[in-house]
Scaffold this active site. Sequence first.
Site, PDB file in Angstrom:
ATOM      1  N   HIS A 239       0.861  -1.187   0.000  1.00 18.41           N
ATOM      2  CA  HIS A 239       0.000   0.000   0.000  1.00 18.41           C
ATOM      3  C   HIS A 239       0.894   1.233   0.000  1.00 18.41           C
ATOM      4  O   HIS A 239       1.860   1.287   0.749  1.00 18.41           O
ATOM      5  CB  HIS A 239      -0.877  -0.035   1.262  1.00 18.41           C
ATOM      6  CG  HIS A 239      -2.026   0.929   1.230  1.00 18.41           C
ATOM      7  ND1 HIS A 239      -1.846   2.286   1.259  1.00 18.41           N
ATOM      8  CD2 HIS A 239      -3.367   0.731   1.183  1.00 18.41           C
ATOM      9  CE1 HIS A 239      -3.040   2.875   1.222  1.00 18.41           C
ATOM     10  NE2 HIS A 239      -3.972   1.944   1.171  1.00 18.41           N
ATOM     11  N   ARG A 259      -6.681  10.471   0.219  1.00 14.78           N
ATOM     12  CA  ARG A 259      -6.566  10.954  -1.158  1.00 14.78           C
ATOM     13  C   ARG A 259      -7.945  11.145  -1.774  1.00 14.78           C
ATOM     14  O   ARG A 259      -8.171  12.083  -2.523  1.00 14.78           O
ATOM     15  CB  ARG A 259      -5.710   9.991  -1.984  1.00 14.78           C
ATOM     16  CG  ARG A 259      -4.206  10.192  -1.725  1.00 14.78           C
ATOM     17  CD  ARG A 259      -3.366   9.102  -2.362  1.00 14.78           C
ATOM     18  NE  ARG A 259      -3.467   7.845  -1.615  1.00 14.78           N
ATOM     19  CZ  ARG A 259      -3.455   6.648  -2.148  1.00 14.78           C
ATOM     20  NH1 ARG A 259      -3.345   6.497  -3.453  1.00 14.78           N
ATOM     21  NH2 ARG A 259      -3.542   5.574  -1.392  1.00 14.78           N
TER      22      ARG A 259
END
Lengths: 624, 243
Positions: A239, A259
């Site tokens: 990740h 994000r």
Amino acid sequence: MSDNYQSFEYDVLVIGAGGAGLRAAIEASAAGCKTGLVCKSLLGKAHTVMAEGGIAAALATVDSRDSWQQHFVDSMIGGNLGNHWRMAQIHAQQSPDRVRELEKWGAVFDRTNDGKGNINVRHFGGHTYKRLAHVGDRTGLELIRTLQDKGVHSGIEVHMECTIYSLMKDGDRIAGAYGYFRETGRPVLFKAKSIVISTGGIGKLYFINSNSWECAGDGFGLSYLAGAELADMEYIQFHPTGMVWPPSVRGLLITEGVRGEGGVLKNNQGERFMFKYIPAKYQGKYAETEAEADAWFKKVVIDGVKEETVKERKPPELMSRDVVARALWNEIKEGRGTEHGGVYLDIASHRSAEDIKKKLPSMYHQFKQLADVDITKVPMETGPTCHYMMGGVKVDPETQMSNVPGLFAAGECAAGMHGSNRLGGNSLSDLVVFGKLAGEHAAIYAKKLRDFPKIDESKLAGLNKEMNQPFENQGGEVSYKILADLQHIMEKGAGMFREEPTMDQCLKDLEGLKERVKKVTAEGNRMFNPGWHVALDLRNMLAVGEAIVRAAKERKESRGGHTRTDFTGYSKDFAKKRVVVRQKGDKMEVVREDLPQIPKELEAELINAHMLKPEVLKQLRGEA
Amino acid sequence: MGKVHMRVYRGNSEGGQLKDYNVQAEEGMVVLDVIHKIQATQSSDLACRWNCKAGKCGSCSAEINGKPRLMCMTRMNEFKEDEIITVMPMKTFPIMKDLATDVSFNYEINKRIPPFTPVEGADWHWEQEDVDRVQEFRKCIECFLCQDTCHVLRDHDKMAKFAGPRFFVRIASLEMHPIDALDRTALLKNEHGIGLCNITKCCTEVCPESIHITDNAIIPLKERVVDKYYDPLRILWNKVFGK
């Protein structure tokens, strides 16, 4: 320690009580099977609880253009066509029903603010439309608590803090499982007509990871040793956004939701670097300038303008995880990283303090409490962390059964759904879609059996002796030391970037560890003894580590969560193959099999609907 | 960085004592890191529960210098440099071993709470503000620190008569759900003993999720019980009309 074991008998035994296990158990029990559920922790603590951003399902509550077809295509492109297409199709088709079912069982998802009061969905990497149903940034907790509360009223018998050490067979077919209760150390035998493995991932094999101690590859190791085939073990998701500072939290996840809610990635020059890293498969789908990305963000996320009316494209920070992780790594490698070896993830400059606290409450607290960082004021530091195993037990897409009759797998420990890279949000939906299928078919299998499989109980004393061995060993090392070495060996030999010589070295190092594990020593007795527990976990972990490295050596190309520095890019020789490992005698055998391909008619239909581009297919198949 | 001095309870249901450990400190450490370091380097059989190490699963509850807290969310730099840090298991629950306690009481209570039951033909649409309160309750990570600190359970051992703050929060999340059809008021009054709570708010103070347990869950539930069973007008009404 005495060989005096407790004994239970079930139609269906489910091992692992995260989202997939609970969902499977609920289904098996609803089908009228006597169902047992075994978990290593207390109920409700499984790693599912850590899932933050949401559960992906084409509910189309916010963007009416969404459909199962688009979700299917996004998952296949995100997985670089390494997926078993049929699993991706089942997943895309069934996840909306599974989400609505969770709501009927008491889950309380965030709502839309358009006056219609629907389930709200958010953007996530690689998903074309807003698609993730969520509850702030604690969606996993909502899912597990809902299933837990449903489960305790479904007549399931739960055995908490119990570890399975070995699966038992009657000839070729599954017959039960043997293990120990963690509190007392007492052995236990579960006789079962069918077994669902839902034990989660393998994160603990890597030094920098986002996983809990439970993610030690149990299901992979147990199934492999019982004769099941494992597939796609080379595909591991790193990740992009793990915490990097302070050291004690290194690897801990920062949700992709940051994000999704407007967070941007910057290097130490203040450059928003993701625009440089848009791969061919995503060309034309993402913004190419900061101005465009910011305009999209303001309209779609802040002002809530309907996305179909917005001409700008979404920011490249929202590409799939494999793409973003490699970009981060490159920035760091080329000297544009932060003081502690990460890059900056900045949401403070894009959202108000109030919004950040409301949309990302647990991230706000996580940084405030663990790193003394106020993310409403300053950027976070972030770097890649081992997060998810795409590979696992090779299962039939329709039933989730492995090649061992009666042995089923669902969730992270099953292979196929995500191909070479999983999209964010597709994990929670995977759990409930395939958890249900596994439970359903384990029940059907159990009901069809005329006789109860037999277990040769004379073998149990030998297994108990094996479990007791760390107490008998004198002068060996404690398990924690070997575990730490294993994590460094895997990080170095089969981490984000791989090449032949380091993988060969890794295999040698793993052989060395096997010898050390034989002599591993535990102090004290079998009462709630973590050092002893880890000593026993090492056996599965070593088998899984070897499977990862051997599969990674076999795939001589780069694809998603498998990046080779000596074979960059997609290769047509591997595009339609999957790597399978299985036990042959004492050795691990590696074979290449044909990966089932999307049927031509479906492919043509998706191309006609402009969801799939022929040139992207060509490129991912290594034909461009 | 220097060493830290920890005093950790070692023992089982038959008894035990505090044991001293000196551990090399590292930047950013939390109490759970120190416990892990003790396991890795000094006592590999030291029992403690943990999972996420991020305050999300509620496994590593303990009493640190007398306060019920999550070990993973307690930073070592909160303490003075030469302070001895004492870690004890939760007092309210029977000890299994070291820092692990038998919390099965909580799982038994949960089984006795009738689950979410939607009204028939429910319309599954509602606004965010209709569920804000329910979502606050659903933040609970079941660390059981509120149960540990609640004096009805901790000092008076009323396990048989009192469900405890965690389960009032759970019941509140069901009772305040926009389309739940059941009424759990009788259960609250009789089986779960909500009357025994005298709202000292200790539970709210220790909640790592900052749920307003007393104000938002317990007091409104108490009001429902009072409305149903102790409203003088209602009693009179019932007498007159023979209900």
